[in-house]
Scaffold this active site. Structure first.
Site, short mmCIF file in Angstrom:
data_model
loop_
_atom_site.label_atom_id
_atom_site.label_comp_id
_atom_site.label_asym_id
_atom_site.label_seq_id
_atom_site.Cartn_x
_atom_site.Cartn_y
_atom_site.Cartn_z
CE1 TYR A 1 -4.02 -2.77 5.46
CE2 TYR A 1 -3.19 -0.51 4.94
CZ TYR A 1 -3.75 -1.85 4.79
OH TYR A 1 -4.02 -1.67 3.13
CB SER B 1 -0.72 -0.07 1.36
OG SER B 1 -1.48 1.19 1.32
CE LYS C 1 -1.34 -3.90 3.08
NZ LYS C 1 -1.68 -5.31 2.11
P1 NAP Z 1 -11.90 -5.67 -0.23
O1 NAP Z 1 -12.49 -4.77 -1.42
O2 NAP Z 1 -12.54 -5.37 1.04
O3 NAP Z 1 -11.87 -7.17 -0.49
C1 NAP Z 1 -11.45 -7.98 0.25
C2 NAP Z 1 -11.57 -9.57 -0.26
O4 NAP Z 1 -10.65 -10.24 0.63
C3 NAP Z 1 -13.00 -10.39 -0.28
O5 NAP Z 1 -12.94 -11.08 -1.11
C4 NAP Z 1 -12.83 -11.03 0.94
O6 NAP Z 1 -13.90 -12.03 0.92
C5 NAP Z 1 -11.32 -11.36 0.89
N1 NAP Z 1 -10.84 -11.74 2.32
C6 NAP Z 1 -10.66 -10.97 3.20
N2 NAP Z 1 -9.89 -11.60 4.29
C7 NAP Z 1 -9.35 -12.64 3.83
C8 NAP Z 1 -8.61 -13.57 4.46
N3 NAP Z 1 -8.04 -13.62 5.57
N4 NAP Z 1 -8.21 -14.76 3.64
C9 NAP Z 1 -8.87 -14.79 2.42
N5 NAP Z 1 -9.67 -13.72 1.87
C10 NAP Z 1 -10.02 -12.63 2.33
O7 NAP Z 1 -10.34 -5.07 -0.38
P2 NAP Z 1 -9.58 -4.65 -1.43
O8 NAP Z 1 -9.48 -3.09 -1.06
O9 NAP Z 1 -9.58 -5.33 -2.55
O10 NAP Z 1 -8.03 -4.94 -0.86
C11 NAP Z 1 -6.95 -5.72 -1.35
C12 NAP Z 1 -5.57 -5.77 -0.90
O11 NAP Z 1 -5.23 -4.43 -1.41
C13 NAP Z 1 -5.48 -5.63 0.54
O12 NAP Z 1 -4.04 -6.33 0.89
C14 NAP Z 1 -5.45 -3.97 0.90
O13 NAP Z 1 -4.75 -3.96 2.21
C15 NAP Z 1 -4.69 -3.61 -0.41
N6 NAP Z 1 -4.88 -2.14 -0.44
C16 NAP Z 1 -6.19 -1.55 -0.62
C17 NAP Z 1 -6.31 -0.18 -0.83
C18 NAP Z 1 -7.63 0.30 -0.87
O14 NAP Z 1 -7.73 1.52 -0.87
N7 NAP Z 1 -8.73 -0.40 -1.12
C19 NAP Z 1 -5.04 0.42 -0.73
C20 NAP Z 1 -3.86 0.03 -0.62
C21 NAP Z 1 -3.68 -1.54 -0.58
P3 NAP Z 1 -14.21 -12.89 2.12
O15 NAP Z 1 -14.96 -11.96 2.92
O16 NAP Z 1 -15.23 -13.78 1.58
O17 NAP Z 1 -13.18 -13.55 2.84
#
Ligand code: NAP
Length: 260
Positions: free
Chosen positions: A157, A144, A161
């Site tokens: 968090y 991130s 990262k």
């Molecule tokens: P999201 O939209 O909340 O999606 C989360 C996904 O992860 C869902 O499919 C959820 O399904 C699954 N999940 C959650 N915990 C899990 C676990 N322990 N094991 C397996 N699956 C799991 O999240 P996102 O924004 O796409 O984030 C994805 C990655 O990008 C993360 O590492 C986050 O830290 C990183 N990131 C996000 C952002 C942002 O602004 N969105 C920015 C920087 C980095 P279930 O509920 O069925 O498990």
């Protein structure tokens, strides 16, 4: 759609929605065979159905990335259904709490580091023999922008990262001889459910101010990113077009500055 990853076998974790789903869809549309996962079986079944409707060759597994048995099923599925593994995308990340770093609970630290860091390390470790058997492959971690610049009140968090950026370099150095590349993507704020949860933390923990309001003006592009804009970077890093890139973290954050 170009076909950079055609015929490759990819595991993408946490991929039933958000960034992971977009990565699975992108790799699948490029002709990769994809194994997706998330914790809830109903989500897995829904996502598999949607991706298959798009013509993507995909299997799904209910897998919490911190569960060793379930991770084994993930690799077994890639092996049994598609004959091996070429690409691992470790995308799962959680942020169960928000507080100043020195006031955080042990349990919060443990959960964040277990899912975001330890599971990524274990997934890479478990993917390694499969990639060696193929004569090479690619691992991509999802970090991130806050890994470069910790943000209050999600300091723990942020540090998890940062650790992934180091893990990328450490593993890349060790497995370059095996023709395995290890890279990382550091997204800025991406329009997903995760981002809306962080947004709530930024409003509620302090009470007096809405820190989220300060975020948009800090993004030179003045908008949130879309999951597909991260998927494109991951697809590039996984592909042979990135054949001389390893140990790198690519920031995809609308121009937001990334300083260590
Ligand atoms: P999201 O939209 O909340 O999606 C989360 C996904 O992860 C869902 O499919 C959820 O399904 C699954 N999940 C959650 N915990 C899990 C676990 N322990 N094991 C397996 N699956 C799991 O999240 P996102 O924004 O796409 O984030 C994805 C990655 O990008 C993360 O590492 C986050 O830290 C990183 N990131 C996000 C952002 C942002 O602004 N969105 C920015 C920087 C980095 P279930 O509920 O069925 O498990």
């Amino acid at each position: 759609m170009n076909r950079m990853n055609k015929g490759k076998v990819a595991i993408v974790t946490a991929s039933t929605e958000g960034i992971g789903y977009a990565i699975a869809k992108r790799l699948g549309n490029e002709g990769a065979f994809v194994v997706i996962c998330s914790r809830k079986d109903t989500n897995v079944r829904r996502a598999v159905k949607e991706l298959r409707r798009e013509g993507i060759t995909v299997e799904g597994v209910a897998c919490h990335v911190a569960d060793a048995e379930q991770r084994k099923t993930l690799f077994d599925t890639a092996n049994a259904k598609f004959g091996g593994l070429d690409i691992l995308v470790s995308n799962a990340g959680v942020n169960p709490g928000a507080s100043p770093v020195l006031e955080a609970e042990d349990a919060t630290w443990n959960k964040i580091f277990e899912v975001n860091v330890k599971s990524s390390w274990l997934l890479a470790k478990e993917a390694y023999p499969y990639l060696v058997r193929r004569g090479g492959g690619s691992i991509v971690f999802i970090s991130s922008i806050v890994g470069y610049k910790p943000v209050w009140p999600i300091g723990l968090y942020s540090v998890s990262k940062t650790t992934l950026i180091g893990l990328t370099k450490a593993i890349a150095n060790e497995v370059a001889r095996d023709n395995i590349r290890v890279n990382c993507v550091a997204p800025g704020v991406i329009d997903t459910k995760f981002a809306s949860i962080v947004r709530k933390f930024m409003k509620l923990t302090d009470g007096s101010e809405d820190l989220w309001k300060e975020i948009l003006p800090q993004i030179p592009m003045r908008r949130l990113g879309q999951p597909s804009e991260i998927a494109g970077v991951v697809a590039f890093l996984a592909s042979n077009d990135a054949s001389f890139i390893t140990g790198e973290t690519v920031v995809a954050a609308g121009g937001t500055h990334a300083h260590l």
